[in-house]
Write an enzyme that holds these catalytic residues in place. Structure first.
Site, PDB file in Angstrom:
ATOM      1  N   GLU A 279       0.817  -1.214   0.000  1.00 49.68           N
ATOM      2  CA  GLU A 279       0.000   0.000   0.000  1.00 49.68           C
ATOM      3  C   GLU A 279       0.848   1.260   0.000  1.00 49.68           C
ATOM      4  OE1 GLU A 279      -4.432  -0.775   1.815  1.00 49.68           O
ATOM      5  OE2 GLU A 279      -2.979   0.279   3.045  1.00 49.68           O
ATOM      6  N   HIS A 300       9.185 -26.726  -1.829  1.00 48.04           N
ATOM      7  CA  HIS A 300       8.607 -27.862  -2.545  1.00 48.04           C
ATOM      8  C   HIS A 300       7.394 -27.452  -3.373  1.00 48.04           C
ATOM      9  CE1 HIS A 300      11.055 -30.954  -0.441  1.00 48.04           C
ATOM     10  NE2 HIS A 300      11.135 -29.992   0.468  1.00 48.04           N
ATOM     11  N   LYS A 414     -13.862  -0.131  -4.239  1.00 44.97           N
ATOM     12  CA  LYS A 414     -14.991   0.214  -3.380  1.00 44.97           C
ATOM     13  C   LYS A 414     -16.066   0.960  -4.158  1.00 44.97           C
ATOM     14  CE  LYS A 414     -12.182   0.673   0.831  1.00 44.97           C
ATOM     15  NZ  LYS A 414     -11.758   1.594   1.906  1.00 44.97           N
TER      16      LYS A 414
END
Length: 427
Positions: A279, A300, A414
């Protein structure tokens, strides 16, 4: 107490006169609070500015929670939960995660299954909830809050208000207004500290101290870091060194950073780190993409890509020098697994060998590396480490000519959600 930082390249070659001048300029802007985004630099001196009265109020609130409840539900998202989650996960014991009080998180995702099962679980517990939101209108925690406040009111009636605590803006906002109307206890999110830098405020500290951990030690580590890292010294300040190395690697064609650890207790420190750097830096078409791996598990799965995939990433190892508990491999008479050659080796020592082997392999595969080592994992060292990352992140973003303290891109999704759901004013 110290943070050891090692780099696979030649650090001295990075230190041009122009870079040193820029670091000095960034330093001056941070510590005089005159740089871009300076309205959100309150965290810089926060650890040393906390008063005894403030600490007493927090400790008293935590004791009141424990006296009434055996579960604290923390409702928040992003910086409103990741700091507390990181600290609690780092310090808790496996299979015995709760020292004095169980802490559960909600509002960090939208899931009817999760919330329904959470409330069913809470039926057999005594509960306090802590709603964390500066505005009170962030959608995900607001949804969870609606369900959980209704749950508390239905279960506890008039006593519910004494079991609901809000951590919010001190002057304005929907959550503050609700708390005043309902009589909830209020704690303040400092106006000049953003969510991802709020781990040492009531946002991160109340769940931590309520769970029974040593707040004084955590803050002491942060205070020591505050004092150490305020020195503008490109040769000896590891926070500045980390920022400079990251910027050089980014400019050299490595836009992805992998934070790797061999200690599963640091998994949520990695998650907190990803939000902090993601951010803070990811703006204006710039920034290093932060991701993480847990070794040796991910050797792995992702190890193949790191070793032989596209050469766009660098690796930062986060290492712990000493552990409190360990096991040593013993000799077996049958030796059917062919492991007797490891007899006498502790598992912590094995992980260190695994780190050295992985480091060599990845370097040979063309992956530049940084190693950050702390002495041990306790409250003081953790406070020191978190502050280190915060100040390093500020330097890193400023080196990219980016404001470290806003997040304009977060608002885009948003707005689309509000439009799709036909929220009034967004149709």
């Amino acid at each position: 107490m110290k943070i050891s930082l090692n780099y696979s390249g030649n650090y001295s070659n990075l230190l041009s006169p122009e870079l040193k001048l820029k670091i000095q300029t960034i330093h001056d802007g941070i510590y005089t609070k005159t740089g871009i985004g300076s309205d959100y630099l309150g965290w810089i001196d926060w650890p040393s500015s906390i008063s005894q009265d403030w600490l007493k109020n927090l400790n008293d609130t935590a004791k009141d929670i424990r006296d009434k409840s055996n579960v604290l539900v923390v409702i928040g998202i992003g910086g409103s939960y990741l700091g507390a989650k990181a600290v609690l996960e780092a310090l808790s014991k496996n299979f015995q995660p709760f020292k004095k009080l169980e802490v559960i998180f909600a509002g960090h995702l939208v899931s009817g299954t999760y919330l329904k099962q959470l409330m069913q679980y809470l039926d057999s517990k005594e509960v306090t909830i802590n709603v964390i939101s500066k505005s009170g209108t962030t959608t995900e925690p607001a949804i969870a809050s609606r369900f959980l406040i209704q749950y508390m009111e239905k279960r506890y009636g008039e006593q519910a208000s004494s079991r609901i605590i809000v951590t919010t803006d001190g002057k304005k906002g929907a959550l503050r207004s609700l708390a005043i109307a309902k009589g909830y206890k209020r704690l303040v999110v400092p106006e000049d500290i953003g969510g991802r830098y709020s781990v040492f405020t009531a946002v991160g500290l109340l769940p931590f101290v309520a769970a029974g951990y040593d707040i004084e030690e955590l803050l002491l580590g942060a205070k020591i870091a505050q004092q150490e890292f305020q020195i503008v010294d490109v040769e000896n300040n590891p926070a500045i060194q980390y920022a400079i190395i990251r910027k050089n690697l980014y400019d050299s064609g490595y836009p992805v950073e992998i934070l790797a650890t061999f200690d599963d207790k640091l998994k949520y420190v990695q998650e907190w780190w990803k939000q902090l750097f993601g951010e803070s830096e990811g703006k204006d078409g710039k920034g290093i993409f932060p991701t993480s791996v847990l070794y040796s598990t991910d050797l792995h799965s992702l190890g193949q890509y790191i070793q032989d995939g596209k050469r766009m990433l660098f690796e930062t190892f986060l290492l712990v020098d000493k552990v409190d508990e360990d096991l040593t491999i013993v000799e077996s008479f049958q030796n059917g697994d062919d492991l007797n050659y490891l007899s006498g080796l502790s598992l912590h020592e094995f992980n260190h060998v695994c780190y050295e082997a992985t480091s060599i392999a990845h370097l040979q595969g063309g992956v530049p590396q940084i190693a950050i080592t702390i002495d041990q994992l306790d409250e003081r060292h953790l406070g020191h480490l978190l502050y280190f990352f915060m100040i390093a992140c500020a330097y890193s973003a400023y080196l990219l000519d980016i404001n470290p303290f806003d997040q304009p891109g977060v608002e885009e999704y948003k707005m689309n959600i509000f439009k799709f759901l036909k929220k009034p004013g967004y149709c």
